[in-house]
Design an enzyme around this catalytic site. Structure first.
Site, PDB file in Angstrom:
ATOM      1  N   LEU A  80       5.609   3.214  10.958  1.00 27.29           N
ATOM      2  CA  LEU A  80       5.082   1.949  11.460  1.00 27.29           C
ATOM      3  C   LEU A  80       5.791   0.750  10.834  1.00 27.29           C
ATOM      4  CD1 LEU A  80       1.208   2.533  11.592  1.00 27.29           C
ATOM      5  CD2 LEU A  80       2.698   1.997  13.521  1.00 27.29           C
ATOM      6  N   HIS A 123       8.343  -4.618   9.035  1.00 28.27           N
ATOM      7  CA  HIS A 123       7.357  -4.902   7.997  1.00 28.27           C
ATOM      8  C   HIS A 123       7.962  -4.938   6.596  1.00 28.27           C
ATOM      9  CE1 HIS A 123       3.303  -5.394   6.553  1.00 28.27           C
ATOM     10  NE2 HIS A 123       3.365  -4.314   5.796  1.00 28.27           N
ATOM     11  N   PHE A 155       2.693   5.915   8.360  1.00 32.03           N
ATOM     12  CA  PHE A 155       2.748   4.543   7.857  1.00 32.03           C
ATOM     13  C   PHE A 155       4.189   4.103   7.625  1.00 32.03           C
ATOM     14  CE2 PHE A 155       2.277   1.420   4.307  1.00 32.03           C
ATOM     15  CZ  PHE A 155       1.631   0.443   5.042  1.00 32.03           C
ATOM     16  N   ASP A 176       7.734  -7.148  13.154  1.00 31.77           N
ATOM     17  CA  ASP A 176       6.714  -6.478  12.343  1.00 31.77           C
ATOM     18  C   ASP A 176       5.607  -5.938  13.236  1.00 31.77           C
ATOM     19  OD1 ASP A 176       4.782  -5.740  10.443  1.00 31.77           O
ATOM     20  OD2 ASP A 176       5.278  -7.423   9.128  1.00 31.77           O
ATOM     21  N   SER A 179       2.778  -7.363   1.709  1.00 32.77           N
ATOM     22  CA  SER A 179       1.672  -6.743   2.419  1.00 32.77           C
ATOM     23  C   SER A 179       0.404  -6.773   1.556  1.00 32.77           C
ATOM     24  CB  SER A 179       2.058  -5.325   2.837  1.00 32.77           C
ATOM     25  OG  SER A 179       1.195  -4.825   3.829  1.00 32.77           O
ATOM     26  N   LEU A 180      -0.162  -5.632   1.175  1.00 32.97           N
ATOM     27  CA  LEU A 180      -1.327  -5.636   0.299  1.00 32.97           C
ATOM     28  C   LEU A 180      -1.027  -6.378  -0.998  1.00 32.97           C
ATOM     29  CD1 LEU A 180      -4.154  -4.732  -0.603  1.00 32.97           C
ATOM     30  CD2 LEU A 180      -3.138  -2.559  -1.345  1.00 32.97           C
ATOM     31  N   TRP A 193       0.824  -1.207   0.000  1.00 36.40           N
ATOM     32  CA  TRP A 193       0.000   0.000   0.000  1.00 36.40           C
ATOM     33  C   TRP A 193       0.862   1.262   0.000  1.00 36.40           C
ATOM     34  CZ3 TRP A 193      -0.870   4.027   3.606  1.00 36.40           C
ATOM     35  CH2 TRP A 193      -1.977   4.837   3.324  1.00 36.40           C
TER      36      TRP A 193
END
Length: 252
Positions: A144, A232, A141, A204, A79-80, A18
């Site tokens: 994170l 992540h 983001f 993560d 991820s996405l 994303w």
């Protein structure tokens, strides 16, 4: 849809996460290109791919990909992008030889029967902030994704550069969050016949390492590789180690 090709060898389709674009793969891509022909996808509204309304609606997106990638290939997503690669493998099983999921969860947000995911309340707050401050939301983001990981400063710098380099279309960002919130691919994963590898960062903050204990309940044969000290984006902080795991899986 823009798809950059590089390398030589068996085909490997790669989907980013994303808010990013295919350039985020560069450290890992340079290693993998020595053994594979990479097809680095910019999702609609990201990177060099134009945005069209409903382009990230799941059926439309899978159809676009089906028309643009090799007839048979290995697939990898982060991820996405991992969720989308999983959805593609489920929809077109004959098109995917092996599937690699990096820091990806078949269901990204928690549910009563799925605790090993991002807290639903936290996700809702995060998604709500996008409409009021896109810049601050993207910045948060990035933080994170690297929080708590070794080499976090370098990871943050690369992710921030990729985000600032080509900012995704606002509607594409919202559509991507909608996918993260609504996709539930647990059944799809359990029914896949292809070999599946999951690469996870032990630190993560978005896809908890506890997921490693839940995935085999869906697909007992899943190959799980944990990256110590990674967050992540393990392919950024430790590209060579990730490449070793990937090549070992694909060449087995």
């Amino acid at each position: 849809m823009f798809i950059r090709q590089m390398g030589q060898g068996p085909d490997l389709v790669i989907l980013h996460g994303w808010s990013m674009h295919s350039g985020v793969w560069q450290p890992l891509a340079e290693i993998l290109a020595e053994q594979f022909t990479l097809h680095l996808v910019d999702l609609p509204g990201h990177g060099k791919s134009a945005w069209h309304s409903d382009a990230l609606q799941i059926d439309n997106l899978l159809q676009q990909l089906e028309q643009r990638v090799p007839a048979t290939a290995h697939w990898m997503g982060w991820s996405l992008g991992g969720q989308l690669a999983l959805a593609f493998a489920s929809r077109y099983p004959g098109r995917v030889s092996k599937l690699i999921l990096i820091a990806a969860n078949p269901k990204f947000v928690t549910a009563e029967d799925w605790p090993d995911a991002m807290d639903e309340a936290v996700f809702t707050v995060f998604a709500g902030q996008l409409s009021t401050s896109q810049r601050e939301t993207l910045k948060r983001f990035v933080m994170l994704q690297a929080r708590g990981a070794e080499g976090s400063r370098e990871t943050i710098q690369l992710l921030a550069e990729q985000t600032a380099d080509q900012v995704a279309h606002p509607e594409a960002l919202q559509a991507g969050l909608n996918l993260l919130e609504t996709l539930d691919l647990r059944s799809a994963l359990s029914q896949l016949e292809q070999p599946v590898q999951c690469i996870m960062g032990e630190r993560d903050q978005l896809v908890p390492i506890s997921l490693a204990e839940s995935l085999p309940t869906l697909k007992p044969q899943v190959v799980i590789d944990r990256i110590a000290g990674a967050g992540h984006a393990p392919f950024i902080s430790q590209p060579q180690l990730c490449a070793n795991h990937i090549c070992g899986f694909l060449n087995d």
